[in-house]
Design a protein around this motif. Structure first.
Motif, mmCIF file in Angstrom:
data_model
loop_
_atom_site.group_PDB
_atom_site.id
_atom_site.type_symbol
_atom_site.label_atom_id
_atom_site.label_comp_id
_atom_site.label_asym_id
_atom_site.label_seq_id
_atom_site.Cartn_x
_atom_site.Cartn_y
_atom_site.Cartn_z
ATOM 1 N N THR A 318 -4.740 0.161 -6.571
ATOM 2 C CA THR A 318 -5.144 0.378 -5.182
ATOM 3 C C THR A 318 -6.448 -0.286 -5.036
ATOM 4 O OG1 THR A 318 -6.241 2.341 -5.508
ATOM 5 C CG2 THR A 318 -3.926 2.699 -4.748
ATOM 6 N N PRO A 319 -7.031 -0.647 -3.951
ATOM 7 C CA PRO A 319 -6.316 -0.639 -2.537
ATOM 8 C C PRO A 319 -4.975 -1.451 -2.358
ATOM 9 C CG PRO A 319 -8.445 -1.397 -2.558
ATOM 10 C CD PRO A 319 -8.203 -1.346 -3.666
ATOM 11 N N VAL A 320 -4.155 -0.849 -1.552
ATOM 12 C CA VAL A 320 -2.712 -1.550 -1.500
ATOM 13 C C VAL A 320 -2.468 -1.737 0.071
ATOM 14 C CG1 VAL A 320 -1.859 0.935 -1.614
ATOM 15 C CG2 VAL A 320 -0.314 -0.996 -2.285
ATOM 16 N N ARG A 321 -1.468 -2.672 0.159
ATOM 17 C CA ARG A 321 -0.769 -3.128 1.581
ATOM 18 C C ARG A 321 0.232 -2.232 1.655
ATOM 19 N NH1 ARG A 321 -1.063 -9.484 2.231
ATOM 20 N NH2 ARG A 321 -0.131 -8.941 4.378
ATOM 21 N N SER A 322 0.581 -2.220 2.875
ATOM 22 C CA SER A 322 1.791 -1.036 3.559
ATOM 23 C C SER A 322 2.986 -1.654 2.900
ATOM 24 C CB SER A 322 1.687 -1.377 5.060
ATOM 25 O OG SER A 322 1.834 -2.372 5.535
ATOM 26 N N LYS A 323 3.291 -3.335 2.826
ATOM 27 C CA LYS A 323 4.540 -3.337 2.276
ATOM 28 C C LYS A 323 4.752 -2.815 0.726
ATOM 29 C CE LYS A 323 8.301 -5.756 2.022
ATOM 30 N NZ LYS A 323 9.525 -5.385 2.702
ATOM 31 N N GLU A 324 3.750 -2.877 -0.021
ATOM 32 C CA GLU A 324 3.657 -2.544 -1.511
ATOM 33 C C GLU A 324 3.997 -0.892 -1.381
ATOM 34 O OE1 GLU A 324 0.379 -4.617 -3.793
ATOM 35 O OE2 GLU A 324 -0.040 -5.108 -1.872
ATOM 36 N N VAL A 325 3.164 -0.232 -0.327
ATOM 37 C CA VAL A 325 3.436 1.181 -0.402
ATOM 38 C C VAL A 325 4.873 1.592 -0.263
ATOM 39 C CG1 VAL A 325 2.828 3.252 1.179
ATOM 40 C CG2 VAL A 325 1.001 1.582 0.330
ATOM 41 N N GLN A 326 5.534 0.624 0.826
ATOM 42 C CA GLN A 326 6.769 0.915 1.301
ATOM 43 C C GLN A 326 7.973 0.905 -0.097
ATOM 44 O OE1 GLN A 326 8.929 -2.111 3.864
ATOM 45 N NE2 GLN A 326 10.191 -0.560 4.567
#
Length: 395
Positions: A318-326
């Motif tokens: 992290t930090p992480v973008r939403s696509k990677e979170v998904q």
């Protein structure tokens, strides 16, 4: 042979119950203005007139429910001595996690005669439940005050707040009078209501502001004098607990929790008096407990996303973008035998909500014309606490 409890002979607490959340004080401190507003809003009940509708606003722990219980008890006693007043009936429902049908059905079952069968859970609709409610209200007659705690959590709240206040004018009721008392943690709740409901409700609004440190110290001193043995607490400890809570949310419940847990810490250490040191330790314990409860209060998928980011944080990703979170969230949801949300927009909405609630930090990135703008997320709390809490919930 001595048992495991034989050496426990002394306690710091004279009456520990006064520090419990369920304790209802005989007198309400530091809420004189709110009580005065409440008093005038309820006065029509004393003369057999239709009661006013009342909405109470304020964050949790500011005394809304305690003041309401105090006022309902006082009003009930006064009605008994007033010839002009109708018989008074008070009905309380906490709306958190309930549908409109469940709320109305709960009220019906409170009103039904003891020998009557409960209103069915299935087979009938909300309109049927309202019809039965009106029938029971008119059967009993008198004045009925409905106290809806956490009303902002109720689905179809517009229907409830449109139906009940108009029940008499719409000829659903002839022998009974009704009034609504709504308690909300959301100061903007009224804005979410439809225009026709706002016009119908015509309510008195009572806003509960956060306590300051002086007010909290007064409340804590009253509780400490009742809760602890003589000389079982230090005045500076009350000042510390009051200051901590005032700086945080102005929350009396938090201040009382600090005092109670501080007493428990002192007792475990076999100390004879609650001091600043015990309050400081209690602060860490209470904060941890409140975070755990806040995590538990989130929806399943919001918890999966928190768990996802906690696992990424443990790996240093992290930090992480939403696509990677998904991508990682889908694995987490499936590991708990749940079908994951399929759209990136749903994930982004949850991330935005979790950021707004203070669980996540969000940083905006700008990669110029080629990369564009986007957000990166990371936890704003201990990742180990999130993972430990998730294991307990699922376990």
């Amino acid at each position: 042979m001595a048992g495991p409890f034989s050496d426990i002979t002394d306690t710091l607490f004279a009456n520990k119950e006064v520090l419990n959340e369920s304790y209802q004080p005989e007198a309400i401190l530091e809420r004189d203005q709110e009580i005065e507003e409440y008093r005038y809003a309820l006065q029509d009940v004393l003369f057999g007139r239709d009661p006013e509708n009342i909405m109470l606003y304020g964050k949790a722990g500011l005394g809304k429910t305690a003041v309401t219980t105090y006022m309902m008890n006082a009003l009930s006693e006064e009605v008994e001595a007033r010839e002009q007043a109708d018989d008074l009936h008070i009905h309380k429902v906490n709306c958190n996690g309930k549908t409109l049908f469940i709320v109305v059905r709960t009220l019906v079952n409170q009103l039904l005669p003891e020998d009557a069968s409960s209103f069915p859970k299935r087979g009938l609709g909300t309109g049927d439940a309202f019809g039965e409610l009106y029938q029971q209200l008119d059967r009993i007659g008198g004045t009925h005050l409905f106290v809806f705690d956490e009303i902002d959590h109720l689905d179809e709240v517009d229907t409830l707040l449109y139906e009940l206040p108009r029940a008499r004018s719409n000829a659903h009721l002839t022998a009974a009078r009704v009034g609504i008392i709504g308690i909300s943690n959301n100061y903007t709740f009224r804005k979410s209501l439809s225009p026709k409901v706002k016009d119908t409700l015509m309510e008195d609004e009572i806003s509960f502001s956060p306590y300051d440190a002086t007010e909290l110290r007064t409340i804590l001193r009253d509780r400490a004098e009742r809760a602890f043995v003589e000389e079982g607490w230090d005045r500076s400890a009350l000042g510390m607990a009051s200051a901590i809570s005032a700086q945080d949310m102005g929350n009396a419940r938090q201040a009382i929790d600090l005092l109670r847990v501080g007493g428990e810490v002192a007792e475990r250490r076999d100390d004879s008096c609650v001091t600043d040191e015990h309050i400081e330790t209690a602060r860490e314990l209470v904060q941890r407990g409140r975070l755990v409860n806040r995590i538990r209060d989130q929806t399943d998928h919001a918890q999966y996303i928190l768990e996802t980011i906690a696992r990424l944080e443990e790996r240093g990703d992290t930090p992480v973008r939403s696509k990677e979170v998904q991508e990682r969230y889908e694995q987490v949801a499936q590991s708990w035998a749940t079908s994951p949300l399929t759209s990136l927009k749903s994930i982004q909405d949850h991330l935005s909500d979790l950021h707004m609630l203070g669980f996540l930090r969000r940083n905006e990135r700008n990669q110029g014309l080629n990369g564009g703008q986007y957000f990166e997320y990371q936890l704003d709390l201990d990742s180990a606490l999130v993972l430990e809490t998730r294991e307990k919930i699922e376990g």
